[in-house]
Design a protein around this motif. Structure first.
Motif, PDB file in Angstrom:
ATOM      1  N   GLN A 162      41.566  40.254  38.718  1.00  0.00           N
ATOM      2  CA  GLN A 162      42.162  39.764  39.948  1.00  0.00           C
ATOM      3  C   GLN A 162      43.352  38.838  39.716  1.00  0.00           C
ATOM      4  O   GLN A 162      44.031  38.454  40.671  1.00  0.00           O
ATOM      5  CB  GLN A 162      41.095  39.021  40.769  1.00  0.00           C
ATOM      6  N   LYS A 190      46.943  35.612  41.981  1.00  0.00           N
ATOM      7  CA  LYS A 190      45.657  35.759  42.658  1.00  0.00           C
ATOM      8  C   LYS A 190      45.827  35.607  44.169  1.00  0.00           C
ATOM      9  O   LYS A 190      46.654  34.826  44.641  1.00  0.00           O
ATOM     10  CB  LYS A 190      44.664  34.718  42.128  1.00  0.00           C
ATOM     11  N   ASP A 232      41.216  35.729  34.357  1.00  0.00           N
ATOM     12  CA  ASP A 232      40.697  36.893  35.085  1.00  0.00           C
ATOM     13  C   ASP A 232      41.714  38.026  35.028  1.00  0.00           C
ATOM     14  O   ASP A 232      42.709  38.030  35.761  1.00  0.00           O
ATOM     15  CB  ASP A 232      40.412  36.501  36.538  1.00  0.00           C
ATOM     16  N   ILE A 256      49.298  41.747  38.791  1.00  0.00           N
ATOM     17  CA  ILE A 256      48.168  40.999  38.242  1.00  0.00           C
ATOM     18  C   ILE A 256      48.672  40.220  37.034  1.00  0.00           C
ATOM     19  O   ILE A 256      49.161  40.810  36.071  1.00  0.00           O
ATOM     20  CB  ILE A 256      47.007  41.918  37.828  1.00  0.00           C
ATOM     21  N   ASP A 268      45.101  35.198  37.856  1.00  0.00           N
ATOM     22  CA  ASP A 268      44.788  33.768  37.873  1.00  0.00           C
ATOM     23  C   ASP A 268      45.646  33.034  38.892  1.00  0.00           C
ATOM     24  O   ASP A 268      46.766  33.443  39.213  1.00  0.00           O
ATOM     25  CB  ASP A 268      45.011  33.164  36.491  1.00  0.00           C
ATOM     26  N   GLU A 269      45.112  31.912  39.371  1.00  0.00           N
ATOM     27  CA  GLU A 269      45.857  31.091  40.322  1.00  0.00           C
ATOM     28  C   GLU A 269      47.022  30.363  39.665  1.00  0.00           C
ATOM     29  O   GLU A 269      48.077  30.176  40.280  1.00  0.00           O
ATOM     30  CB  GLU A 269      44.926  30.067  40.974  1.00  0.00           C
TER      31      GLU A 269
END
Length: 542
Positions: free
Chosen positions: A347, A523, A344, A51, A349-350
């Protein structure tokens, strides 16, 4: 700037020489003897939970950095950063200056060398130079003022037990207290800037000039002397101001030592603005201001033969040493601001936005650790009894977002809980004698290029993962990821305000780096071939 391809080739060469011995050590972790009949070799695992999320740093401590940015840097991914600078000024270190009667200042020159590499010399005797750590070539408006805000050595709020801290967002303190010259040179609040030369390249259209500085002087016998100096900031300052400030200060006993002098003359404030000729200009340089000096040329009565009314030429040099502060202001891009605001931690992050200075970092949790560092997933991995051959975190650069922006040469992964490097850093003794900032080649973090564009950063954390899996008492610490200017500098500076997850420090080498990079995150919405994953290569007993 050192060629990025050379860095890559050097890394590969050193790895080829050293990796066998390192790998041999890694293979013995977790067991005594590896037998061919009872082990499966070279297995790759990418299933561990990772994560990674963004963290805004806010204002950061910026006093007394080794190198400091100056200028305006526009980055399409991150926005615009403007960097100003303040420094104290010091008297000569040996003895306090003295003057004969009637000293009159003829010229005052400020010179601060750039980082540069000397090239060839042509038939006319002109030497070429290549500037290092200069980003952009636009013109800027540069104004040099007297600093009116006193820079303390120690913090009175700690009963003077701790050094005073200054932060990147304190521009208003110095702007509101700046001083300049009146028409007669007297120091006054918000007076005219000191770099008041007719040559606009020294103020309204300043740029980081790579040309050799050549100055020719003529003596009383009309003989010419030419002095050549490496490229740098070269500004003629208001001599009337220094006549009153330095000669006048001497008459008031303000030059007896640096403690008195620095309270009387509190240094220089370098203010940067967009130039009217290039309002959207882009030009920033990393500078070691402590290598700078103010040269004051003056003439005074010759005491050796006062009856002749002879005058003698003298020089006084002041150094740009003492306390300093880097002051920055940011206009962040919409995507960057949104990414930080929507981070986040659950979950991931992109995209991970790593930005030096008062920018941002990434926070990384491995094996699904909770806020207390506990992880059932880690216990399951430990039960496998694997022998770890290699473990990496490979970060893939978002090329679409980065575009043609200048990329940082290196990123740095560290133990965020304990504010120190990982064990792999300490176990890596590789060096680079010509560029110390590129040492620790096995631990890595150096950008990998294709067609002169960055594609990945890989960081080896073999020992860190091996310790986690082998030793039940080892702590699964939270990791921090930042850009770095110097891998050998592992110190930390304070954030002005703690983050929501309790971060109160950031590596100094990240503060010194003005660049940023955008990486694909962890993510689940990120395609697997781009997603950040932990790669573990291991040997498995049958």
């Amino acid at each position: 700037m050192i060629s990025k391809k050379i860095i890559q080739y050097t890394s590969i060469a050193v790895l080829s020489l050293l990796f066998f011995s390192c790998d041999k050590e890694f293979n013995t972790i977790g067991g005594d003897v590896i037998g061919d009949d009872h082990f499966q070799f070279g297995i790759k695992d990418q299933d561990a939970t990772v994560i990674a999320f963004n963290q805004d740093l806010g204002a950061v401590q910026t006093n007394n950095l080794v190198v400091n940015p100056l200028g305006i840097y526009n980055n399409t991914a991150f926005g615009k950063t403007t960097a100003h600078f303040v420094t104290q000024v010091s008297l000569p270190s040996t003895t306090a200056p003295t003057f004969n009667p009637n000293p009159i200042i003829d010229e005052v020159v400020l010179y601060i060398p750039y980082f540069s590499t000397k090239g060839t010399t042509d038939s006319e005797g002109v030497t070429s130079y290549e500037l290092d750590s200069v980003y952009g070539s636009s013109k800027l408006k540069l104004s040099v003022f007297e600093n009116g805000y006193f820079l303390r050595d120690f913090d009175p709020n700690t009963q003077f037990a701790e050094a005073q801290k200054y932060y990147s967002d304190q521009l208003s303190d110095f702007e509101n207290n700046k001083r300049g010259a009146a028409a007669d040179g007297t120091s006054i609040p918000h007076g005219e800037r000191l770099n008041n030369a007719i040559n606009v390249a020294e103020n309204d259209q300043f740029f980081f000039n790579p040309a050799e500085i050549s100055v020719t002087t003529v003596d009383e016998e009309l003989e010419e002397t030419t002095t050549k100096t490496a490229p740098g900031i070269y500004l003629k300052l208001n001599k009337d101001f220094f006549q009153k400030k330095i000669i006048g200060g001497y008459n008031q006993n303000k030059l007896v030592n640096n403690n008195v002098f620095r309270d009387y003359f509190r240094g220089l404030y370098f203010k940067v603005e967009a130039s009217s000729v290039e309002p959207n200009g882009n030009s920033l340089a990393m500078i070691n201001f402590s290598g700078g000096k103010i040269t004051i040329k003056y003439e005074q009565d010759d005491d050796d033969d006062p009856a002749t009314n002879m005058r003698e030429d003298k020089t006084l040099e002041l150094s740009l040493t003492g306390n300093t502060v880097c002051l920055t202001s940011q206009e962040r891009s919409t995507d960057y601001s949104n990414a930080l605001a929507s981070a986040d931690a659950t979950q991931g992050d992109e995209r991970l936005y790593l930005n030096g200075g008062a920018g941002s970092m990434a926070v990384i949790d491995l094996f699904g650790r909770d806020e207390n560092g506990q992880s059932a997933e880690l216990e399951a991995y430990r039960a496998n009894g694997w022998l770890i051959n290699e473990a990496n975190l490979t970060f893939r650069i978002d090329r679409n977002t980065m575009g043609n922006n200048v990329e940082p040469n290196r990123i740095y992964l560290y133990d965020l809980n304990n504010k120190r490097p990982l064990v792999d850093y300490f176990n890596d003794f590789t060096t680079n004698t010509t560029k110390p900032k590129y040492g620790k080649l096995i631990h890595d973090g150096i950008i990998k290029l294709e067609d002169e564009k960055g594609v990945t950063y890989k960081i080896r954390i073999t020992n860190h993962i091996a310790n986690l899996l082998k030793n039940p008492d080892s702590t699964n610490v939270r990791l921090g990821l930042v850009v770095t200017e110097a891998i050998g500098n592992i110190g930390n500076y304070k954030l002005k305000n703690n983050t929501a997850i309790g971060i109160n420090d950031v590596p100094i080498a990240s503060i010194m780096n003005p660049l940023g990079t955008v990486l694909y995150g962890s993510k689940s919405s990120v395609p697997l071939n781009q997603r950040l994953r932990l790669e573990i290569y291991y040997t498995k007993p049958d």
